[in-house]
Design an enzyme around this catalytic site. Sequence first.
Site, short mmCIF file in Angstrom:
data_model
loop_
_atom_site.label_atom_id
_atom_site.label_comp_id
_atom_site.label_asym_id
_atom_site.label_seq_id
_atom_site.Cartn_x
_atom_site.Cartn_y
_atom_site.Cartn_z
N GLY A 24 78.81 -16.56 69.86
CA GLY A 24 77.71 -16.13 69.01
C GLY A 24 76.49 -17.00 69.19
O GLY A 24 76.40 -17.80 70.13
N LYS A 44 84.29 -24.03 65.83
CA LYS A 44 82.99 -23.70 66.40
C LYS A 44 82.52 -24.91 67.20
O LYS A 44 82.51 -26.03 66.69
CB LYS A 44 81.98 -23.38 65.30
CG LYS A 44 82.17 -22.04 64.64
CD LYS A 44 81.01 -21.74 63.70
CE LYS A 44 81.16 -20.36 63.08
NZ LYS A 44 80.00 -20.00 62.22
N ASP A 134 73.58 -9.47 56.62
CA ASP A 134 74.15 -9.03 57.90
C ASP A 134 75.57 -8.51 57.72
O ASP A 134 76.46 -8.83 58.50
CB ASP A 134 74.12 -10.18 58.91
CG ASP A 134 74.23 -9.69 60.35
OD1 ASP A 134 73.91 -8.50 60.59
OD2 ASP A 134 74.62 -10.46 61.23
#
Length: 265
Positions: A24, A44, A134
Amino acid sequence: MKVKLCSCDRKCSVNEILKCIGVGAFGKVHKARNLKTGHLVAIKIQDCTNDKCMALLQECMLLESFNHQNIPKVMDKYYWEQKLYICMELCAGGDLDNSDMGTGFLKESQIAFVAKEVLETLLYLHQKGYVHRDIKPNNILLTDAGEVRIQKENGDYDDRCDVWSLGITLLELAEGKLPLVISSSNSLYEYWEQKQRVPHLRKRDKWSPAFHRFLKDALTLDPAMRPSVELLLQHEFVRNVEHEPSPLKRCLRRSKFLGSIRKFF
């Protein structure tokens, strides 16, 4: 916000980095195994040679300030060799837009479950002064037990945009595609606003009147007339939905079975 500095030995002794499960704006997300506990986590990993590292730190700080069962928990964070590692709860069920789960195959009871879980999370965020902005299938994650987790975003939007996005998301989950895809610079919302039409389910007889009414309310074109998240939680479509057991567990078992068949062949 404090970030631990660690040596190579510490990093290697704490987590075993496994396969990449997502890419991402904030770098890559890997599945990893904590070698002390044996638990699987999501990590992440962001290269800190650019300004995105600070944005990821801010996201991490925001997530740590939340305390809601549907928002993934931050477990640890550390810095090593110009990379930031953020360890989070692993949502092993994937997202509602992944290749195994797919969209357009959910039953109405499962869609109602997703709607209620997302609404309750949005209510928590809105009450704390945040807007997600979102909501979409690939930002709705599932645990192995079929529990819903929401990836958090934020932006300069009113909280009523989340209600509209949820309505569009439920349409996509029901039919497997967006009600409209346009290539111009205008947003989908602007298109519907200009046409003065409301997106709706194509197969009217397949779905209950309650589902149709819920979508009509959520997709009210005038934001001032659109119901709040709190009001939608009282809607007949979601009012009596139970949290346990998750009706999505069967979907997860089916998707894993299909995934194993694909791997075999």
